[in-house]
Every structure is written in C-alpha cells, then in structure tokens.
Design a protein around this motif. Structure first.
Motif: not given
Ligand code: ATP
Ligand code: MG
Lengths: 236, 177, 397
Positions: C86-98, C223-234
């Motif tokens: 759910l987190l992976s899907a709905s969190l817009k601020s997570v970095q996504r990679q090819q 826990l789920v550790a996420i890498l923030l997308a650039s421009g996103a913050d805590l």
C-alpha cells in the motif's frame, strides 16, 4: 665620590616577638678599585651586609648607593636588571649551573646584556683565559675540581665587567693550597683589571691580602687600624 | 544509571518550562506587529467562532466525503502534530493532555489515553492551495497556533475509504492559544 | 627573541638539558604522561567513533516508516506486510527507478529488524546479534552498502556486516564466507560480507526477509525504509501518515532516528568525558609532582640565576617550558601510538558495534589535553619558584 656608599644601614628580622638585628646602623664607603675584606664571627652579619650591597636583600632602614644608584628604592624587577649590569657575585659553593658547561656558565650573565653573539664569545674567552681555564671550556661543573669550579665562578662574576664584585667566603670550601691560588687570582684581578672587590672571609690570613680590612661585631661595623700603617685609618 | 536518567528527565522538564515561557513571551511581543501585515493569516483565521461545532470523534464517525463540517479540537495527538506545512492533527476536546511527571515525551501526544481511543478521536487538517497541494507555510506561523491550542476548523471532509478521513480546511477560529 | 617578553629569557637549552638531568625520572614521567594522553585518546576515540558511527548512519534522503510511537525502538514497531505494498503504491514521494525489464521499481525497503540470540559454529555460547530481514530492494534505499566479499544472500543465507563479529564478541574468522550461524531456530550460511561507510548497519546480519519471517512465524515488518524522490521531503511522508491515521504509522528521517540514538547515549558520553577529565587530572598531578620536585631540588640554582640578574618571570617561564616540553613529547608519542595501534579498533556496544576513531579531531583533543596537563602541572611549581626568596634560596643545600 666613592663607588659604594652606605649610611645608617640597619637590617632587622622579627621572629614572633623576638627581634634579630644582624646589621645595626652601619655606614661605609668603598672607593672604585678597592679590595675590601670583611671579617667577623659567625652570625655577625657579614653575609647580610654583602647581600644588601649586591642588591639581593633589602635593608630595614638606611641607604645604599652603588655607582650613584640608590638601590634600596628600586623595584624588584629594576633591581634584577641593575644586578645584571652592576654586580658580580662569587659564592662559597660556586653555584655553577650543573647542566651548563664552563663556557655557558660564564656566558650566562652576558645573555642579560645587549651584546651580539660574537662579542659575547670574545668576552667569555677573555674571562676563561683570565682564570686559566681555556682548555676546560666544554667541561661541565661535575667534570671540574673544586678550585676549577670556583675559577669558573670568578670568571662568571667578572665577565660582564660589573661595578662591584662581591665574594662570600670564596675559599671557604677549598683546601689551603687551592685557597691561596684563588686569593691570588682575586688579588691579580683587582690589581690588573681594577675590579672593585668586597670579600667576606673567616680567615685573617685571607683578609690580609686585601687593601683594606673591615670587621663586623654583632652587627656593628668596625674599621680596625691597619696593623702595618698606623695612622692611615680611613672610613666614614 | 537510573538516577542519572531521572536527573536528565527533570532537566528536560525544566528545559521545557523555560522554552514554554520564552515561546509565550515572543508570541506576545510579535503579535501587535504581525496582525496588520499578515494578509494570508487573515484569509484563514476567522474573527468569530463558527456555530454548531462538532467534536472530532463525531465528525470522524459521521461525516461523508465532501460534507461541509465544523469541528472543534486541540492540536496534538503525537509528539509532532505539525508537519512543517499548513497541516496538523487535532484531537477531541474530551482528551486530557498528559500531566507532568507521567514520563510522556510531550503533553500534546496524549499518550495517557488508550491508543485505540486516541486514534478514533484524532483527525488530520490541512490548508491547501487552488491545486489541492498543502500550503508550504508552517501552520504555527501562518495561523498563530501551537501545540494544545484549542481551535474550531471549518472545512470539507475528505474520505478516502471507510477508514481514512481528513479535513480540507477553509477557516480556523482560535478559541484558546 | 630575548626581549620578546620584555625581559631576557633563560637559554632554551637550559630547560631541555634539565630534563636530561635525571633521565630515569624524566623517562618515567614521559611514560606516565604518554599513558595519560593515550588513555585520553582512547576515550575520545570512543566518543568520536560512537558519534560518527551514528551520524554517518543517517542518509538525508531516507525516511523510515514505522508504527506510531516506535521512533526510538524499531524492534517494537510492527507493520502488517500488506501495508508495505500500500505504501509503495500510494506514496508519491518515493523515488522510482527504471527496472531491468522496463518496469518502474519503487525504492522502498520493507525490513524486519530485531536483536536476537545468535549461535556461532563451534561456539557453545550464544550472544546477542542484530538481524535485519531484507529484500532485493534494500540496496536501492541503503545506498552506502557495499559488498566487500561474497554475494547478496540467497535463500537460507546471511550477509554479514563488517563489525558483526565484534558485536557478537567473536573472531572475524568465525564469520568467514561459507561458515554458518544459527538464529531463530534456523541455520544460515554466510554468503558474504558488507560495509556501509562506518554506519551502525555494519554490526548487523542481513538475511532474506521472507526466510526470516518464516523462521520467526511472523507476517509483519518492523519498518519500511524509503528513498525520497528528488524534491520530496519528510513532510510529504509525514502528511501521508497523518492523513492515514488508521494505518497508525509514523515517519522519521533516518538521520533523526540515529540522532535520537545518540541522545540515548548522552549519559555514556558524559561519563566518557568525565573519565577524560579524571585522567587529565591524574596527569596534571603527576606533572605537578615532578615539576615541584624540579623546583625543590633546584632552589639554590634558581636563587643563583636571580642573583645573576634573571627576573623571576624568566625562571617561571623556563620551568613552564620544561613541563611543556615533556607534555608535548608525551602527546606526540601518544598520538603516534594511537594512530598506529588504536585507530580502527572495533568496539562492541549494546546497540551494535563501531570502531574507535583516532582522526584529526581526536588527536587535536588528545594533544590539547596533553598540553593542558603540561601547563597546569607546571604553573603551580613555577609560581612556587617565583616566590622563593633569593637570600634564603642561596643558603639551600
Ligand atoms: N632569614 C633570617 N631570619 C632570621 N634571622 C636571620 C635570617 N638570616 C640571617 N639571620 C640572622 O642574622 C644574623 C647574621 O647572619 P649572616 O648570615 O649575615 O651571618 P654571617 O656573619 O654571614 O655568618 P657566617 O660567618 O656563619 O656565614 C644571624 O644571627 C642569623 O641568625
Ligand atoms: Mg655568611
């Protein structure tokens, strides 16, 4: 004008309510180039008078002028600077600095004077030659005999060409023969270099080599008539 | 060790008291200067209390997506109720702040309440721009509120599914700083 | 030079040679002071190691999502596995990679983290180890992790941190690639070793999340550790958690998490600094004792120097110089020793393990303490020397 001029000099110590007066109302004048011996019983105040003239002690009252300076009025630091230029002190136990060589011990007072290194070296060498220890320049005090140590002590006292040289029982720790050599050296310095000398001694024979003899008796300064020249009494 | 922890806690408490005091002080001082210049604030801060405010618990249970709501609550619900933007959580006024000496990190985390109850009585409030993004200004400065302020929020309920509800606010009345 | 202080100084040689006057005593003092500075360096290296280990551990771009209120103890956090998706899907601020197959990979690492008894081969004793269940997505978030040797763990395998042996109180050979360890009722084969720029992770054992869940009969995550997308913050993640209060989640910046651990060690650090002060105090008294000895053994000599015309300050300064020389030599010796022998020593600690850090800051503090010891140990004897009356001093034996 005499080189050393003392008036009404008194030194007192207070121990509880006991008052010790090693020097009482002493007056004295010593001319430039004179050689004065000071005798007296133990505890009569000889060292006290010597130390006052050398500027390492302060009188309770009275004045001391040495080479025109009223040294009782100087501050502690001024007095230290004054000593560096005007006083040579020869100690009974030589008091050489054990970690410094003969050369360095003799150079020590020169470090306090505005002299270039080359000038210092020249003067140390002259002083070493004067006391006959040129070949011992690099020896440390522990590598010297007592008599040699005292000769280094004498060289150290005269190297800065001070106004007055004081010696407190300079032969007190030496055997008869060495004592004689040292006394002879002092006499020569006085005669040849014109060094003004004030020497404390216990021994009448040592005292007799001086030009002028003084006695201290329980803090009172006396000038006995010189035994040889009956009517030549001098003094204040 | 135990002693030192207690000592540290007592220092912390004193520290909080000091911070609390200075904070009051500074807000008092800056208030008169702020009011005329802060046009953004006046847009959100209401002069009079909106009528018929409901409690947080009630709104959470009953409001449907898109409902106009007026809700009264206190800022708190966790040790950090503010996000750093114009959004924060409020709790039902029936909850009591944790008294000093209970060992709670902060009084406004309401940690002495049962966690389930607290969850039912906490709601997220945000002020958004025309694009629906939360305003970047810190709510504390923007609205002049702080932790444990009692406020009345006017806004629209936003319900994602049956469980999650938040309020998109369009006005706030500050009952008690 | 001579007049630099407004008065003539004693020759520099005088101070140096005085130290050689009693070689045995000076050597002993030097040894003692060196020991003092080494101890100071060890303690400061410990403090610095702890601080640096915890401060490099926080990646500014990484946010940890965990259960409400578990910010300081991730082991108490429990997130249902389903929420990770759910987190992976709905969190817009997570970095996504090819991803490799053209799909987008979300940089979110679901992890299970716990301290548990670990049994090492051939060793009867168990010790507490830190175990983290990880997934192939983990290195996308834990960007500093670097495999030193071997491979990423496959099923039933475990990847061992560089300092795990220290944490477990065993020799590194016991955790060589190919050996096995036992925890949570299962034996794991060591697949490789990893480093993580000196962070706290280096004390851990990493095994596949699914295997760990299976072994522990747990379905949840810590826990789920996420890498923030650039421009996103805590704040983005924080808003998400507050909006979805029903999930009872909380977001903490990784750096904040480790900073909070550092706060946790406040008393330890305080104690360590106290030890530094006590050791330094011991050093000061050692130095003072020696320098007082130098003064009392040299009374007549110091009086003679004054008689010759040296001012009292010059004599005090010479004594200070002597003490400083001793302290400086001791500091340099100690610093050299510390850099060679102490730097990098691994230390086991409740929350993990870290290495003693003898870096420039540590050395600066150590040498500073050494010199302070020299100064403070020499000043009282120097003052004593200044107070000696000349006439009485000349009579001393
Ligand atoms: N610091 C002092 N406190 C009290 N009395 C002192 C002190 N220094 C010296 N005296 C006293 O002053 C008197 C003279 O001492 P001084 O040292 O001048 O004698 P001296 O003639 O040199 O004796 P000696 O031939 O034994 O060296 C002595 O009685 C001595 O006890
Ligand atoms: Mg005498």
């Amino acid at each position: 004008m005499p080189l050393v001029e003392i008036h009404g000099l008194t030194k007192e110590y207070h121990k509880g309510d006991q008052k010790i007066v090693p020097l009482r109302d002493a007056s004295l004048a010593i001319d430039k180039g004179d050689f004065v011996s000071l005798m007296g019983a133990s505890g009569s105040g000889k060292s006290t008078l010597l130390n006052l003239i050398a500027g390492i002690d302060r009188p309770t009252s009275g004045t001391i002028h040495v080479a025109g300076t009223d040294i009782a009025s100087l501050t502690r630091t001024q007095l230290a600077h004054w000593r560096a230029r005007n006083v040579g002190y020869i100690f009974q136990l030589y008091n050489l600095i054990p970690v410094l060589t003969a050369y360095e011990n003799i150079e020590l007072p020169l470090l306090l004077l505005p002299l270039a290194r080359a000038e210092r070296q020249k003067r140390v060498e002259i002083a070493l030659a004067a006391v006959g220890l040129t070949d011992r320049a690099d020896h440390y005090p522990r590598q010297l005999s007592g008599g040699q140590e005292q000769r280094v002590g004498i060289a150290r006292a005269i190297v800065g060409d001070p106004a007055v040289v004081v010696a407190d029982e300079p032969t007190g720790d030496l055997d008869a023969e060495t004592s004689e050599q040292i006394l002879h050296l002092l006499q020569r310095l006085n005669a040849e270099l014109g060094t003004t000398l004030l020497m404390v001694t216990h021994d009448p024979k040592s005292a007799s080599i001086a030009r002028r003899q003084l006695r201290l008796d329980k803090g009172v300064l006396l000038e006995p008539e010189p035994p040889k020249v009956a009517l030549a009494a001098r003094g204040a | 060790m135990f002693k030192s922890t207690r000592f540290a806690l007592s220092i912390l408490t004193v520290g909080l008291l000091v911070v609390g005091c200075t904070r009051n002080d500074s807000s008092n001082k800056t208030d008169p200067d702020k009011k005329p210049s802060n046009a953004v604030a006046s847009k959100h801060v209401l002069d009079s209390e909106p009528a018929s405010a409901k409690g947080v618990k009630e709104v959470k249970q009953q409001a449907k997506d898109g409902d106009e709501v007026v809700v009264v609550g206190r800022i708190g619900g966790s040790d950090k109720p503010f996000t750093g933007r114009a959004s924060f959580t409020i709790v039902d006024v029936s909850f009591k702040p944790c008294p000093d000496g209970e060992g709670c990190p902060t009084p406004w985390d309401f940690c002495c309440e049962a966690p389930d109850d607290l969850a039912k009585g906490t709601i997220f409030v945000k002020f958004v721009d025309s694009a629906g993004k939360t305003l970047a200004n810190d709510a504390k400065a923007l609205l002049g509120v702080k932790e444990l302020s009692t406020i009345v929020i006017r806004g629209q309920a936003k319900r994602d599914d049956d469980k999650s509800i938040s309020i998109v606010a369009n006005g706030v009345f500050i009952k008690q700083k | 030079m001579y007049e630099a202080f407004g008065f003539r100084l004693l020759p520099w040689d005088y101070g140096v040679r005085n130290l050689l006057r009693r070689p045995a005593r000076s050597a002993m003092t030097l040894f003692g002071l060196t020991l003092v500075v080494v101890l100071v360096l060890v303690v400061v290296g410990f403090i610095r190691g702890l601080e640096v280990s915890l401060s490099v551990s926080g990646d500014p771009q990484v946010v940890l999502i965990h259960t409400l209120g578990a910010a300081e103890n991730m082991e108490n956090s429990s997130i249902p596995s389903s929420q990770a998706a759910l987190l992976s899907a709905s969190l817009k601020s997570v970095q996504r990679q090819q991803g490799p197959s053209g799909s987008k990979v979300v940089c979110a690492s679901p992890e299970l983290f716990l301290g548990t008894q670990v049994n090492i081969d051939h060793e009867s004793e168990e010790s507490l180890g830190l175990v983290r269940g990880i997934t192939p997505a983990t290195p996308l978030v834990r960007r500093n992790v670097q495999i030193l040797q071997g491979n990423w763990p496959g099923p039933g395998e475990v990847l061992v941190g560089r300092l795990a042996a220290t944490k477990l109180g065993t020799r590194p050979e016991e955790l060589a690639v190919g050996k096995t360890v036992t925890f949570e009722g299962r034996t794991w084969k060591i697949s490789g070793h990893f480093a993580s720029t000196g962070s706290a992770l280096e004390a851990e054992l990493w095994c596949p999340l699914e295997d760990l869940q299976l072994a522990m009969k747990r379905q949840d995550l810590s826990l789920v550790a996420i890498l923030l997308a650039s421009g996103a913050d805590l704040a983005d993640v924080d808003e998400f958690c507050k909006e979805r209060l029903d999930l009872e989640l909380q977001a903490t910046a990784e750096s904040t998490y480790y900073a909070s651990l550092q706060r946790h060690y406040g008393p330890v650090r305080l104690l360590a600094w106290l030890i530094v002060v006590i050791i330094a105090g011991a050093g000061i008294f050692t130095g003072m004792n020696v320098m007082y000895g130098a003064v009392t053994g040299r009374v007549r000599e110091l009086a003679t120097l004054q008689t010759i015309g040296f001012v009292r300050r010059a004599i005090a300064l010479s004594l200070l110089q002597e003490g400083m020389l001793l302290a400086m030599s001791a500091s340099l010796l100690a610093a050299a020793f510390a850099v060679i022998a102490i730097q990098g020593t691994a230390v086991r600690f409740t929350m993990g393990a870290f290495t003693l850090r003898v870096d420039s800051t540590t050395v600066l503090i150590g040498v500073g303490v050494g010199l302070l010891v020299g100064v403070l140990g020499s000043i009282p004897p120097a003052i004593r020397a200044m107070r000696l009356p000349v006439v009485e001093g000349l009579k001393a034996i």
